[in-house]
Write a protein that holds these residues in place. Structure first.
Motif, PDB file in Angstrom:
ATOM      1  N   THR A 245       0.855  -1.191   0.000  1.00 37.46           N
ATOM      2  CA  THR A 245       0.000   0.000   0.000  1.00 37.46           C
ATOM      3  C   THR A 245       0.894   1.246   0.000  1.00 37.46           C
ATOM      4  O   THR A 245       1.876   1.283   0.744  1.00 37.46           O
ATOM      5  N   PRO A 246       0.555   2.270  -0.780  1.00 35.91           N
ATOM      6  CA  PRO A 246       1.399   3.481  -0.773  1.00 35.91           C
ATOM      7  C   PRO A 246       1.492   4.113   0.625  1.00 35.91           C
ATOM      8  O   PRO A 246       0.482   4.291   1.299  1.00 35.91           O
ATOM      9  N   VAL A 247       2.705   4.399   1.031  1.00 34.22           N
ATOM     10  CA  VAL A 247       2.957   5.108   2.284  1.00 34.22           C
ATOM     11  C   VAL A 247       3.504   6.491   1.924  1.00 34.22           C
ATOM     12  O   VAL A 247       4.493   6.605   1.200  1.00 34.22           O
ATOM     13  N   ILE A 248       2.807   7.527   2.419  1.00 38.13           N
ATOM     14  CA  ILE A 248       3.217   8.906   2.138  1.00 38.13           C
ATOM     15  C   ILE A 248       3.583   9.556   3.465  1.00 38.13           C
ATOM     16  O   ILE A 248       2.766   9.581   4.389  1.00 38.13           O
TER      17      ILE A 248
ATOM     18  N   LYS B 268      -5.736  17.156   7.131  1.00 40.22           N
ATOM     19  CA  LYS B 268      -6.600  17.681   6.059  1.00 40.22           C
ATOM     20  C   LYS B 268      -6.567  16.748   4.839  1.00 40.22           C
ATOM     21  O   LYS B 268      -7.587  16.513   4.198  1.00 40.22           O
ATOM     22  N   LEU B 269      -5.395  16.234   4.541  1.00 43.39           N
ATOM     23  CA  LEU B 269      -5.260  15.352   3.384  1.00 43.39           C
ATOM     24  C   LEU B 269      -6.041  14.053   3.610  1.00 43.39           C
ATOM     25  O   LEU B 269      -6.754  13.586   2.714  1.00 43.39           O
ATOM     26  N   VAL B 270      -5.946  13.499   4.805  1.00 38.70           N
ATOM     27  CA  VAL B 270      -6.675  12.264   5.110  1.00 38.70           C
ATOM     28  C   VAL B 270      -8.186  12.515   5.006  1.00 38.70           C
ATOM     29  O   VAL B 270      -8.915  11.723   4.399  1.00 38.70           O
TER      30      VAL B 270
ATOM     31  N   ALA C 111      -8.055   6.175   3.586  1.00 34.60           N
ATOM     32  CA  ALA C 111      -6.754   6.713   4.001  1.00 34.60           C
ATOM     33  C   ALA C 111      -6.632   6.607   5.510  1.00 34.60           C
ATOM     34  O   ALA C 111      -7.581   6.916   6.235  1.00 34.60           O
ATOM     35  N   ILE C 112      -5.476   6.156   5.971  1.00 37.72           N
ATOM     36  CA  ILE C 112      -5.235   6.008   7.414  1.00 37.72           C
ATOM     37  C   ILE C 112      -4.129   6.964   7.825  1.00 37.72           C
ATOM     38  O   ILE C 112      -3.111   7.079   7.137  1.00 37.72           O
ATOM     39  N   PHE C 113      -4.342   7.629   8.939  1.00 35.47           N
ATOM     40  CA  PHE C 113      -3.380   8.587   9.465  1.00 35.47           C
ATOM     41  C   PHE C 113      -2.550   7.924  10.562  1.00 35.47           C
ATOM     42  O   PHE C 113      -3.095   7.327  11.489  1.00 35.47           O
TER      43      PHE C 113
ATOM     44  N   GLN D 290      -6.842  -2.514   6.075  1.00 34.50           N
ATOM     45  CA  GLN D 290      -6.681  -2.634   4.613  1.00 34.50           C
ATOM     46  C   GLN D 290      -6.818  -1.272   3.909  1.00 34.50           C
ATOM     47  O   GLN D 290      -7.654  -1.085   3.019  1.00 34.50           O
ATOM     48  N   PRO D 291      -6.011  -0.315   4.279  1.00 34.99           N
ATOM     49  CA  PRO D 291      -6.155   1.024   3.695  1.00 34.99           C
ATOM     50  C   PRO D 291      -5.734   1.063   2.223  1.00 34.99           C
ATOM     51  O   PRO D 291      -4.984   0.196   1.758  1.00 34.99           O
ATOM     52  N   ASP D 292      -6.227   2.088   1.520  1.00 33.90           N
ATOM     53  CA  ASP D 292      -5.757   2.346   0.150  1.00 33.90           C
ATOM     54  C   ASP D 292      -4.449   3.133   0.181  1.00 33.90           C
ATOM     55  O   ASP D 292      -3.645   3.046  -0.743  1.00 33.90           O
ATOM     56  N   VAL D 293      -4.276   3.932   1.229  1.00 33.72           N
ATOM     57  CA  VAL D 293      -3.071   4.765   1.334  1.00 33.72           C
ATOM     58  C   VAL D 293      -2.846   5.071   2.819  1.00 33.72           C
ATOM     59  O   VAL D 293      -3.803   5.160   3.595  1.00 33.72           O
ATOM     60  N   ILE D 294      -1.585   5.194   3.188  1.00 28.00           N
ATOM     61  CA  ILE D 294      -1.218   5.456   4.580  1.00 28.00           C
ATOM     62  C   ILE D 294      -0.461   6.780   4.640  1.00 28.00           C
ATOM     63  O   ILE D 294       0.530   6.951   3.922  1.00 28.00           O
ATOM     64  N   ILE D 295      -0.964   7.704   5.460  1.00 26.20           N
ATOM     65  CA  ILE D 295      -0.347   9.032   5.573  1.00 26.20           C
ATOM     66  C   ILE D 295       0.343   9.123   6.932  1.00 26.20           C
ATOM     67  O   ILE D 295      -0.308   9.007   7.973  1.00 26.20           O
ATOM     68  N   VAL D 296       1.647   9.344   6.925  1.00 23.21           N
ATOM     69  CA  VAL D 296       2.438   9.360   8.157  1.00 23.21           C
ATOM     70  C   VAL D 296       2.848  10.801   8.481  1.00 23.21           C
ATOM     71  O   VAL D 296       3.445  11.488   7.646  1.00 23.21           O
TER      72      VAL D 296
END
Lengths: 366, 366
Positions: free
Chosen positions: B154-157, B174-176, B186-188, B230-236
């Motif tokens: 899964t993409p990690v940003i 805000k992005l999440v 999206a998971i923060f 099972q996120p589509d994208v993970i925002i760190v």
């Protein structure tokens, strides 16, 4: 000096035995009476480690060690530095059994035995002491980074590397010894448990400190050494690697020491991180580039680790590195520090002046 | 939701008030009933912070706040995050006085009030609770870095920046939110106390953890979120700056998250580090270069902080950055996240597909 034996079962001379290896190479605080490692029992510790005898025997077990040593007040140094979080039951029993024989325990692990009920009760019962070398100072006694490191005009040299257990501390200690022999007042700043066990007067095991304090304690150790000892040069021990997949210690050491120059330690034959074999080691070129991008400093010399190489191969590899990187290159264990001196004197001509004055003064007079 | 007031005397809306500012912007766990800051008493917290009212009053002091609030079971959140190591006597008294009025204390400081005798006795006496948000988990419950992050497809940003308190968490949150509105799961991952106070389900305040554990806990939070949601994208969320003179948190976050892409947050008008004004901020170019040298990743967008800029200047600066860096650039507080979407969808076309499917499914049917 404190009498001590080092427990290093199965690991002496290997990567996880680095605490024992370091103490056999250099020890200002403990007089090492023996090593316990049944896999090398009967050998001489110095000969096994570096090919030249030092008279320190390797014993089969604690019984044999104590049977052969007449000294009392012996400290038991736990000389294995594994990557696991906690001691196994059998490792615990080895230490408990030493306590029952009246030995004080010197523990360099991040696991604190003074805070473990079984160990503290055993210490009381058998009237022995436990020294947790990596116990972090209380928060009240820790230092935040201040930026005052920028006022230190004495050259600060940090010894970084491309991996853990690659020889950074050995190079640091050998370099400090060699500089002192030239009359240069060099101070060593330890940043790990082995350096502190070896008797370093300045430094703290930074891998138990959190982000802000790790940087601040490195800076504080340098400021204190600088204030108390008026050194000609300050040599700071690195930890891990700036590019290491897990550890941030090199990052804290670079930020806290803001070195004028860096010497980089590298094992030519090592291809994967010793504790994370799924990660390839960086190339030396990429690590040098990373260090110089991370901090306004300059890598001025390469110190090689000869693991896996024969003498003649080492010679060729050193010449290859010198030509590829146009940097003085050496293996301090095999070839001493003269190439590092070349780099240091080139960058800091004042240091060469100190050495020249000292050596002139030491000449026999007519 | 838990009812709470935030204490932020003199600091609300400023850099050291970032815990309060964050909670006024976004709060999933606490229902914020008011802010205490005598210097802004009578104003609306939302209007003061971002120009649009949110109905949360700013009070003169605790007396006024409690006189105006009918709710019971109110939590008192200490909303100032100063750089000093310990609370001053007057700051201690503010918290003790809140406890005497029956308020539970929520403390995001690194100083642990549960381990302070005066506070713990006061808590017993007045039957209130203290929540130390930054208390590190026991060593037994902490995770070493394993390298399993490399198996996460899964993409990690990761949202990094050029300084502390520059807007990384705000941009992350805000992005999440914006991604979720497009149907993207999206998971923060929070890495600081404010994100955790805001109610983030995954993450830990990493600045209280030592070298190996900081990296390991970031990795573990991502692995856990990945396994459970099972996120589509993970925002760190990032912390500090990779080049920050003191802190190594960004280094741990980069190593623990090994992001597929980075969004970088920058305050165009800020020239010096907010907590180390003797150190100049890096240029955005040098920070991007450092990040991409430090880790095999790619900076894909710039998020600006508009501090010190008027609307029209901001517009010009955004255009200037887009042209100089050829990267989508935005200020999420003023212009939303569409430029960040552009960058994300360009790099991860699957995310755009998820959004398209979701939006098609949401179209009114004939």
């Amino acid at each position: 000096m404190i009498n001590a034996i080092i427990y290093c079962e199965n690991e002496f001379g290997k990567v996880d035995g680095k605490v024992a290896n370091g103490l056999i190479r250099h020890s200002e605080k403990y007089r090492i009476l023996g090593v316990i490692d049944s896999s090398k029992a009967g050998l001489d510790a110095g000969e096994h480690l570096s090919g030249s005898k030092n008279g320190i025997p390797i014993f089969q077990n604690l019984d044999e060690a104590l049977g052969n040593l007449s000294n009392t007040q012996i400290h038991f140094i736990y000389g294995i530095a594994p990557n696991s979080t906690f001691l196994s039951l059998s490792q615990r029993n080895v230490i408990l059994s030493a306590m029952e024989r009246g030995l004080n325990i010197v523990n360099g692990l991040p696991e604190l035995l003074t805070e473990d009920l079984e160990f503290s009760q055993k210490a009381t019962e058998f009237e022995v002491k436990i020294y947790d070398i990596r116990k972090a100072p209380n928060r009240q006694n820790l230092h935040h980074f201040t930026g005052k490191i920028n006022d230190v005009k004495t050259p600060v040299i940090t010894i970084l590397g491309t991996d853990c257990a690659v020889g950074k501390r050995t190079t640091s200690v050998k370099l400090v010894e060699a500089l002192k022999e030239e009359g240069i007042n060099a101070i060593f700043i330890a940043t790990g448990q082995t350096g502190i066990l070896q008797g370093a007067k300045y430094g703290v095991a930074i891998d138990v400190l959190s982000s802000g304090f790790a940087t601040g304690e490195v800076e504080h150790a340098i400021l204190r050494a600088h204030g108390e000892r008026q050194p000609d040069v300050i040599i700071v021990e690195g930890q891990g690697a700036l590019s290491h997949p897990a550890y941030t210690s090199s990052s804290a050491i670079l930020k806290g020491s803001r070195p004028d120059a860096v010497i980089i330690q590298h094992a030519h034959k090592r291809k994967f991180h010793c504790d994370y074999p799924q990660f390839r080691l960086p190339s030396l070129l990429s690590e040098i580039n990373l260090i110089e991008t991370f901090m306004p400093t300059e890598v001025i010399a390469i110190a090689l680790n000869h693991e896996g190489m024969k003498e003649d191969e080492l010679e060729n590899v050193i010449r290859e590195y010198e030509s590829n990187y146009t940097l003085p290159t050496t293996d301090v264990l095999k070839q001493g520090c003269s190439d590092l001196f070349k780099a240091l004197f080139g960058k800091f001509p004042n240091l060469e002046q100190v050495a020249l004055s000292y050596n002139n003064a030491c000449q026999p007079q007519d």
